[in-house]
Design an enzyme around this catalytic site. Sequence first.
Site, PDB file in Angstrom:
ATOM      1  CE  LYS A  22      25.255  50.046  17.579  1.00  0.00           C
ATOM      2  NZ  LYS A  22      25.703  49.161  16.485  1.00  0.00           N
ATOM      3  NE  ARG A 120      28.418  47.172   8.128  1.00  0.00           N
ATOM      4  CZ  ARG A 120      27.882  47.462   9.295  1.00  0.00           C
ATOM      5  NH1 ARG A 120      26.668  47.954   9.359  1.00  0.00           N
ATOM      6  NH2 ARG A 120      28.543  47.270  10.415  1.00  0.00           N
ATOM      7  CG  ASP A 301      31.233  53.494  14.790  1.00  0.00           C
ATOM      8  OD1 ASP A 301      30.486  53.312  13.830  1.00  0.00           O
ATOM      9  OD2 ASP A 301      31.867  52.592  15.348  1.00  0.00           O
TER      10      ASP A 301
HETATM   11  N1  EPU Z   1      35.334  44.254   5.965  1.00  0.00           N
HETATM   12  C1  EPU Z   1      35.578  43.446   4.877  1.00  0.00           C
HETATM   13  N2  EPU Z   1      35.360  42.099   5.014  1.00  0.00           N
HETATM   14  C2  EPU Z   1      34.925  41.555   6.175  1.00  0.00           C
HETATM   15  C3  EPU Z   1      34.670  42.384   7.278  1.00  0.00           C
HETATM   16  C4  EPU Z   1      34.882  43.741   7.148  1.00  0.00           C
HETATM   17  O1  EPU Z   1      35.973  43.924   3.828  1.00  0.00           O
HETATM   18  O2  EPU Z   1      34.771  40.328   6.228  1.00  0.00           O
HETATM   19  C5  EPU Z   1      35.559  45.707   5.834  1.00  0.00           C
HETATM   20  C6  EPU Z   1      34.246  46.499   5.962  1.00  0.00           C
HETATM   21  O3  EPU Z   1      33.566  46.594   4.736  1.00  0.00           O
HETATM   22  C7  EPU Z   1      34.753  47.832   6.461  1.00  0.00           C
HETATM   23  C8  EPU Z   1      35.939  47.467   7.332  1.00  0.00           C
HETATM   24  O4  EPU Z   1      36.313  46.144   6.944  1.00  0.00           O
HETATM   25  O5  EPU Z   1      35.214  48.610   5.398  1.00  0.00           O
HETATM   26  C9  EPU Z   1      35.664  47.490   8.812  1.00  0.00           C
HETATM   27  O6  EPU Z   1      34.565  46.706   9.153  1.00  0.00           O
HETATM   28  P1  EPU Z   1      34.455  45.911  10.538  1.00  0.00           P
HETATM   29  O7  EPU Z   1      34.325  44.484  10.201  1.00  0.00           O
HETATM   30  O8  EPU Z   1      35.553  46.347  11.448  1.00  0.00           O
HETATM   31  O9  EPU Z   1      33.088  46.472  11.070  1.00  0.00           O
HETATM   32  P2  EPU Z   1      31.899  45.637  11.683  1.00  0.00           P
HETATM   33  O10 EPU Z   1      32.422  44.589  12.575  1.00  0.00           O
HETATM   34  O11 EPU Z   1      30.934  45.279  10.631  1.00  0.00           O
HETATM   35  C10 EPU Z   1      31.771  47.122  13.833  1.00  0.00           C
HETATM   36  C11 EPU Z   1      30.710  47.935  14.495  1.00  0.00           C
HETATM   37  C12 EPU Z   1      30.400  49.157  13.660  1.00  0.00           C
HETATM   38  C13 EPU Z   1      31.681  49.975  13.491  1.00  0.00           C
HETATM   39  C14 EPU Z   1      32.785  49.106  12.880  1.00  0.00           C
HETATM   40  C15 EPU Z   1      34.129  49.796  12.774  1.00  0.00           C
HETATM   41  C16 EPU Z   1      29.441  46.224  15.638  1.00  0.00           C
HETATM   42  C17 EPU Z   1      28.182  45.458  15.753  1.00  0.00           C
HETATM   43  N3  EPU Z   1      29.512  47.121  14.653  1.00  0.00           N
HETATM   44  O12 EPU Z   1      31.215  46.753  12.573  1.00  0.00           O
HETATM   45  O13 EPU Z   1      29.443  49.925  14.365  1.00  0.00           O
HETATM   46  O14 EPU Z   1      31.440  51.083  12.660  1.00  0.00           O
HETATM   47  O15 EPU Z   1      32.961  47.909  13.685  1.00  0.00           O
HETATM   48  O16 EPU Z   1      34.588  50.186  14.019  1.00  0.00           O
HETATM   49  O17 EPU Z   1      30.353  46.041  16.443  1.00  0.00           O
HETATM   50  C18 EPU Z   1      27.656  51.388  14.633  1.00  0.00           C
HETATM   51  O18 EPU Z   1      27.744  51.175  15.842  1.00  0.00           O
HETATM   52  O19 EPU Z   1      26.908  52.272  14.135  1.00  0.00           O
HETATM   53  C19 EPU Z   1      28.441  50.583  13.718  1.00  0.00           C
HETATM   54  C20 EPU Z   1      28.200  50.536  12.420  1.00  0.00           C
END
Ligand code: EPU
Length: 413
Positions: A22, A120, A301
């Site tokens: 995904k 998030r 995850d």
């Molecule tokens: N964070 C910040 N500021 C930002 C971005 C992130 O503080 O601007 C923090 C978040 O709050 C969190 C950490 O950084 O504590 C990690 O977040 P990340 O940005 O890496 O996650 P994401 O890109 O929002 C993707 C996956 C998630 C997965 C995470 C971590 C996608 C669409 N989603 O999310 O997948 O848990 O990386 O590996 O790629 C899932 O598949 O169920 C899912 C939630």
Amino acid sequence: MVDYIVNGGKRLNGEISVYGAKNCALALLGASVLTDDEIILRNCPSIVDVDNMILLLKSIGKTVLRSGSVVRISGGLTTTRIPKNIASLLRGSALILGGAVAKYNEIELPLPGGCAIGARPMDIHLQGLESLGVEVSCTDVVRCNGKPKGASYKLRFASVGATENLVCACVMAKGESFLYNCATEPEVVALEEMLVKMGAKINGVGTPDLQIVGVEKLRGVEFDIIPDRIVAATYLSAAAAAGGNVDVLNCCPKHMDAFLNLLHTRFKVRVFENAIRISSSGQPNDYGKIITAPYPFFPTDMQSLALSLAACSNGGQTVIYEKLFENRLRHNSEELCRMGANIVVEGDKAVIKGRNLNGATVCSRDLRGGAGLVIAALNAEGQSVIKGIQHIDRGYYRLADCLKDLGADIDEK
Ligand code: EPU
């Protein structure tokens, strides 16, 4: 609304195939706005989040055709305003920002939706774009204006989504950029590899530090979406909890080291190039200490899966620290306690004392948490009803049917 009805205690046996990831599909679909040429994505999963991302691309003018697991995307955008009702369907809608601002120099995105797993924030995405000279404003709508210009930027945290957006912004920026402390999750690396095949100039693919020289135009590409490592881990956890012998096929074990290290200590696991075989007595044991962190460490995850395995373990104590998404531990621990689990949560830490679980009515509140509850129900004595399975459908293709094929007693009602 449909629920899962699970009668625990049935062993699982046989083979099961993993489909495309995904989070890889969402990143590649988001990046498709970087070219008008045709992008052909193979191994694209049939899951709700991907359907919604396709809907989003269509809503801004892209032509998207799907035939089985092959998705073809072509054409340019007719608008850079993303409709609110579509952006709110999935968090992945944010992955359009970097590519759109690079190619069209403007984009408007109502704040994205997604699982309620924590606050998030998007500060890293937006600050990174600002460092590239893009004008950014964020109220309930994120507005980005201006052509990205080469710059140096260090992410304060190796965020997956922010890395994906910033890489997409830099590949068509004016000049040379340096991005430091980037995420190196396999899904991010796949995106970088696809962009290179499209003509992007990226040095350091797969490493935290990238040097990117912007180009004026990117071309179309055919690309295979990588296997979903979280789905593979879910099937392995199901077999571990229920007991039995299961071969998980078409997966990529080298993307799953941290999880496999955990399983290796407690189950008979054989790893092949594209498959993993697990044999379990159905009585998992405790796992010591698990701390979630960005790749290559233990993925958040897979934390919900580990939490369920620890909760139904045969005695012993496991301690889990959830360092990424604050709600993930609390939600599922509360639900598992309804099944008789002994879990005490304090902040980002859960102390789990393994014991026999019994069937109960529980509610899935996020995608991976929902899968974790299914795992626990497969082990529990008696019947469980799992509500909120719309969350599970966002990221799993017919999870109940897949587990049923292996011998699980699970139905939708
Ligand atoms: N964070 C910040 N500021 C930002 C971005 C992130 O503080 O601007 C923090 C978040 O709050 C969190 C950490 O950084 O504590 C990690 O977040 P990340 O940005 O890496 O996650 P994401 O890109 O929002 C993707 C996956 C998630 C997965 C995470 C971590 C996608 C669409 N989603 O999310 O997948 O848990 O990386 O590996 O790629 C899932 O598949 O169920 C899912 C939630």
